[in-house]
Write an enzyme that holds these catalytic residues in place. Structure first.
Site, PDB file in Angstrom:
ATOM      1  N   ASP A 117      31.255 -21.755  11.128  1.00 36.17           N
ATOM      2  CA  ASP A 117      31.467 -20.307  11.010  1.00 36.17           C
ATOM      3  C   ASP A 117      32.953 -19.988  11.195  1.00 36.17           C
ATOM      4  O   ASP A 117      33.556 -20.362  12.194  1.00 36.17           O
ATOM      5  CB  ASP A 117      30.626 -19.592  12.074  1.00 36.17           C
ATOM      6  CG  ASP A 117      30.281 -18.180  11.664  1.00 36.17           C
ATOM      7  OD1 ASP A 117      30.965 -17.633  10.781  1.00 36.17           O
ATOM      8  OD2 ASP A 117      29.327 -17.619  12.234  1.00 36.17           O
TER       9      ASP A 117
ATOM     10  N   SER B 227      29.801 -12.491   8.399  1.00 33.37           N
ATOM     11  CA  SER B 227      28.873 -13.618   8.259  1.00 33.37           C
ATOM     12  C   SER B 227      27.673 -13.289   7.384  1.00 33.37           C
ATOM     13  O   SER B 227      27.138 -14.165   6.708  1.00 33.37           O
ATOM     14  CB  SER B 227      28.352 -14.046   9.633  1.00 33.37           C
ATOM     15  OG  SER B 227      29.394 -14.505  10.431  1.00 33.37           O
TER      16      SER B 227
ATOM     17  N   HIS C  49      20.792 -14.872  13.974  1.00 29.81           N
ATOM     18  CA  HIS C  49      22.175 -14.487  13.700  1.00 29.81           C
ATOM     19  C   HIS C  49      22.396 -14.435  12.186  1.00 29.81           C
ATOM     20  O   HIS C  49      21.679 -15.068  11.423  1.00 29.81           O
ATOM     21  CB  HIS C  49      23.115 -15.511  14.357  1.00 29.81           C
ATOM     22  CG  HIS C  49      24.556 -15.125  14.320  1.00 29.81           C
ATOM     23  ND1 HIS C  49      25.363 -15.432  13.255  1.00 29.81           N
ATOM     24  CD2 HIS C  49      25.321 -14.465  15.216  1.00 29.81           C
ATOM     25  CE1 HIS C  49      26.590 -14.958  13.505  1.00 29.81           C
ATOM     26  NE2 HIS C  49      26.583 -14.382  14.682  1.00 29.81           N
TER      27      HIS C  49
ATOM     28  N   THR D   8      24.495 -15.733  10.093  1.00 36.61           N
ATOM     29  CA  THR D   8      24.749 -16.948   9.317  1.00 36.61           C
ATOM     30  C   THR D   8      23.464 -17.690   8.937  1.00 36.61           C
ATOM     31  O   THR D   8      23.236 -17.936   7.754  1.00 36.61           O
ATOM     32  CB  THR D   8      25.742 -17.853  10.063  1.00 36.61           C
ATOM     33  OG1 THR D   8      26.973 -17.148  10.202  1.00 36.61           O
ATOM     34  CG2 THR D   8      25.997 -19.147   9.326  1.00 36.61           C
TER      35      THR D   8
ATOM     36  N   GLU E 116      12.587 -19.843  30.954  1.00 38.71           N
ATOM     37  CA  GLU E 116      13.608 -20.662  31.592  1.00 38.71           C
ATOM     38  C   GLU E 116      14.525 -19.832  32.503  1.00 38.71           C
ATOM     39  O   GLU E 116      15.053 -20.343  33.483  1.00 38.71           O
ATOM     40  CB  GLU E 116      14.451 -21.331  30.493  1.00 38.71           C
ATOM     41  CG  GLU E 116      15.357 -22.426  30.956  1.00 38.71           C
ATOM     42  CD  GLU E 116      16.064 -23.091  29.765  1.00 38.71           C
ATOM     43  OE1 GLU E 116      16.751 -24.076  29.988  1.00 38.71           O
ATOM     44  OE2 GLU E 116      15.920 -22.609  28.615  1.00 38.71           O
TER      45      GLU E 116
END
Ligand code: NAG
Ligand code: NAG
Ligand code: NAG
Length: 293
Positions: free
Chosen positions: A63, A113, A174, A176, A238
């Site tokens: 990117d 992007s 995202h 991209t 997590e």
């Protein structure tokens, strides 16, 4: 004796550290001319174009990785080896074929992007901030989406009988990676929580939902952005004490669960950490979802 002398000369170089390094051969014009001849011979020997059909394609995308960034990486690599840097070769510098591309968006000279991902994954230039749609789609205007969707290389590969995958160090939702599977008037519509009510009323789907809903099924999905798959006000498995890791979805759907349900007859595995990933017997996995934070 020769070896001893060599070591001494290296030491002198290091002592007079800094730039430029004292490399004797660089003072000899034939060093540079020889290098030029080698490069030229290599280019001339590339007579046989490879015209065979590719079996698999792996596309790596750095990117923002323009020529200047690659130059910085090359210099860093050399300097980490205690050289001045510029003379170093990156592995990709050795590739026999190189091309440049023009990376503008239809409405922006400096592109983003989303528009560029639409260009290199779907083959169509688009407006800044839009994903998997033509330039007829206006950023943020849901009602300009329908009819302007474009397919991506993922679909074309599927149609050619290939398995497909997306592996990213960023969030799967995202801009991209998401142009590979989503059609959205706004790259920021990660889950329905990030969408304006008007866009939801007009029937537009958030990006995470499209990852699970849209055909074709993607065999391998690895990346971040777990929270956009989970219902609002649910804790992350997590990071239960990080409010920002909470699920975001207003529709209450657990998209990870839905993905598991959808491909459960297909040797599918869902993992969310390295230990689980390493434990998999990959010979027995046909579908893999690896969602990290
Ligand atoms: C499309 O939505 C915009 C608001 O985002 C609205 O101003 C416009 O009137 C709508 N167009 C049509 C044809 O519904
Ligand atoms: C995160 O989820 C927990 C558990 O439902 C909830 O108590 C907490 O208020 C949430 N935090 C935020 C900022 O949404
Ligand atoms: C969503 O489903 C996944 C997979 O079954 C599970 O690990 C996760 O805990 C679920 N999330 C919530 C908030 O129920």
């Amino acid at each position: 004796m020769k070896i001893f002398l060599l070591l001494v000369s290296v030491q002198i170089c290091l002592i007079s550290a800094g730039f430029p390094a004292c490399v004797e051969h660089e003072k000899d014009p034939w060093y540079w001319r020889g290098q030029a001849q080698k490069t030229l011979q290599k280019a001339l020997s590339l007579q046989h174009l490879n015209t065979r059909v590719a079996k698999n394609i792996i596309m790596f995308l750095g990117d923002g990785m323009g020529v200047a960034t690659v130059t910085a990486a090359r210099i860093l690599k050399g300097q980490l080896q205690s050289k001045s840097g510029e003379e170093t070769q990156l592995e990709m510098d050795k590739f026999p074929y190189v091309a440049l591309s023009k990376t503008y968006n239809t409405n922006a000279q400096v592109p983003d992007s989303a528009g560029t991902a639409t260009a290199y994954l779907c083959g169509v230039k688009a407006n800044e901030g839009t994903l998997g749609v033509t330039a007829a789609t206006v950023r943020g205007q849901c009602n300009t989406t329908t009819g302007n969707e474009v397919t991506s290389i993922l679909r074309w590969a599927k149609d050619a009988g290939k398995a497909v995958g997306i592996v990213t160090t960023t969030r799967v939702t995202h801009a991209t990676p998401s142009a590979a599977y989503a059609h959205a008037a706004n790259r920021d519509w990660f889950s329905d929580n990030e969408m304006p009510p008007e866009a939801l009323q007009q029937g537009c789907k958030d990006i995470a939902r499209q990852l699970v809903d849209n055909v074709p099924d993607i065999e391998v999905i690895m990346g971040g952005g777990r929270k956009y798959m989970a219902p609002q006000n649910t804790r992350d498995i997590e990071y239960p004490n990080e409010p920002k890791a909470n699920g975001t979805r207003l529709d209450g759907r657990n998209l990870t669960e839905e993905w598991i349900e959808r491909v459960k007859t297909e040797n599918a595995q869902y993992v969310w950490n390295l230990r689980q990933l390493k434990q998999l017997n990959l010979k027995e996995v046909d579908f893999l979802l690896d969602f990290v934070k």
